[in-house]
Design a protein around this motif. Structure first.
Motif: not given
Length: 79
Positions: A47-51, A53-54, A75-76, A79
């Protein structure tokens, strides 16, 4: 967009579970509480690792989501 009835590879959620299971295999689990604690930790980490998830949306099987949605594709890419 038409999706086949059974096509887990087209669902980014499946990538979350694949990643979580790979991480879970590195945990020492002796009972249900250990498993719950470890899995909760893994999911919170994802959940904390946006990259990360992308990246689930950049995979060849899931790129259709960005192409067919109103999500800002830029946005995707960044990073």
């Amino acid at each position: 967009m038409f999706l086949p009835a059974y096509s887990p590879e087209l669902n980014p959620d499946e990538q979350v579970w694949n990643h979580a299971k790979a991480q879970l295999s590195k945990c020492s689990i002796f009972n249900k509480e250990d498993m719950k604690r470890c899995m909760t930790s893994i999911l919170r980490s994802i959940q904390k690792r946006t990259s990360l998830i992308k990246s689930f949306f950049r995979m060849s099987d899931t790129k259709y989501i960005l192409a067919s949605s109103k999500i800002d594709c830029q946005y995707f890419r960044n990073d």
